[in-house]
Design an enzyme around this catalytic site. Structure first.
Site, PDB file in Angstrom:
ATOM      1  N   SER A  89       5.830  20.565  72.047  1.00 48.38           N
ATOM      2  CA  SER A  89       5.702  19.106  71.838  1.00 48.38           C
ATOM      3  C   SER A  89       4.244  18.637  72.433  1.00 48.38           C
ATOM      4  CB  SER A  89       6.714  18.590  72.646  1.00 48.38           C
ATOM      5  OG  SER A  89       6.939  17.091  72.209  1.00 48.38           O
ATOM      6  N   ASP A 214      14.736  17.505  63.674  1.00 45.81           N
ATOM      7  CA  ASP A 214      13.818  16.967  64.632  1.00 45.81           C
ATOM      8  C   ASP A 214      13.498  15.325  64.179  1.00 45.81           C
ATOM      9  OD1 ASP A 214      12.082  16.178  66.433  1.00 45.81           O
ATOM     10  OD2 ASP A 214      10.698  18.125  66.468  1.00 45.81           O
ATOM     11  N   HIS A 242      14.327  19.083  68.448  1.00 44.89           N
ATOM     12  CA  HIS A 242      13.197  19.326  68.841  1.00 44.89           C
ATOM     13  C   HIS A 242      13.072  20.193  69.967  1.00 44.89           C
ATOM     14  CE1 HIS A 242       9.213  17.359  69.520  1.00 44.89           C
ATOM     15  NE2 HIS A 242       9.474  17.190  71.113  1.00 44.89           N
TER      16      HIS A 242
END
Length: 264
Positions: A89, A214, A242
């Protein structure tokens, strides 16, 4: 056994033996997010985890200005020689910047649920700018609830969402709380950072790993990322969201093993 390295100003942790692999966490998190995943890899790799400046064990050390360039430059001295850097991320943005700033230093790059630009815009799929603005305003009042909501969004769609959130939270609290200023500026990075015109210059072998479910890095935008960096390997886990290394640790570790096996 984990080796704790305190070489001021940043703290790093190392476990396992073998080729060097570094993990960088996402926004609002810390290296505790990888606790359950590392045993899948540590028998074969020497793994270093580094809390981003402003987070976890490095909460008191925030570079100024607080942007991706500064974060990458702060972390670079702590990277093992010729390591593969894996960023999840927000950590994926920092990992991409490391690959751009120090092209000869990295053996490889892995991004997990990451992208060169997180926020959506014309011709680009991503996080709603309004959602990020909401998080910014909520941080002013209660950052713990904001983090909980962000965790819930990260796990959204995963068949094991409830377990995923519980697992991450359980390990996050073992580390110091993040600096609120780093949380605010981290959201600003997610809102403004744009490496789309740069990632074609990433020269090291690259693996981009996504979860089909996601909502923060939607798969509808993956084709555009492939166009921008055509030499990167792309893998989409069909039932992951995610945090694929939490929901699907065995599959994720197998993918990392195959990536290493094909490195020059």
């Amino acid at each position: 056994m984990t080796d704790l390295h305190i070489r001021l100003p940043l703290v790093t942790r190392t476990v396992g033996t073998g080729s060097d692999l570094v993990f960088l966490h996402g926004w609002g998190m810390n290296s505790g997010a990888f606790t359950s995943f590392l045993p899948y890899l540590s028998k074969h790799f020497r793994i270093t985890t580094i809390d981003l400046p402003g987070y976890g064990e490095n909460a008191e050390h925030s570079p100024q200005p607080y942007d991706v360039d500064s974060l990458a430059k702060a972390i670079f001295p702590y990277l093992p020689t010729r390591a593969v850097v894996a960023g999840w991320s927000l950590g994926g943005l920092v990992a991409q910047k490391l690959a751009l700033l120090y092209p000869q230093a990295l053996r490889g790059l892995v991004t997990i649920a990451s992208t060169p630009r997180f926020v959506s815009g014309p011709g680009w799929q991503g996080i709603s700018p309004d959602l990020l603005s909401t998080f910014e305003s909520q941080l002013e009042h209660n950052y713990e609830k904001t983090l909980e909501r962000f965790l819930a969004i990260q796990a959204m769609g995963s068949e094991t969402a409830r377990q995923d959130i519980k697992a991450i939270k359980q390990h996050l609290i073992e580390y110091p709380s993040p600096c609120v200023d780093a949380l605010k500026k981290g959201l600003r990075i997610l809102s403004t950072e744009d490496m789309r015109s740069d990632i074609s210059r990433i020269s090291c072998p690259t693996l981009r790993l996504y979860g089909r479910l996601d909502s923060l890095v939607p798969t509808s935008g993956i084709d555009r990322i492939c166009e921008l960096q055509p030499n990167a390997d792309t893998v989409v886990l069909p039932h992951a969201s995610h945090a694929p290394f939490i929901s699907h640790p065995q599959q994720t570790s197998d993918i990392v093993f195959r990536f290493f096996a094909n490195l020059p």
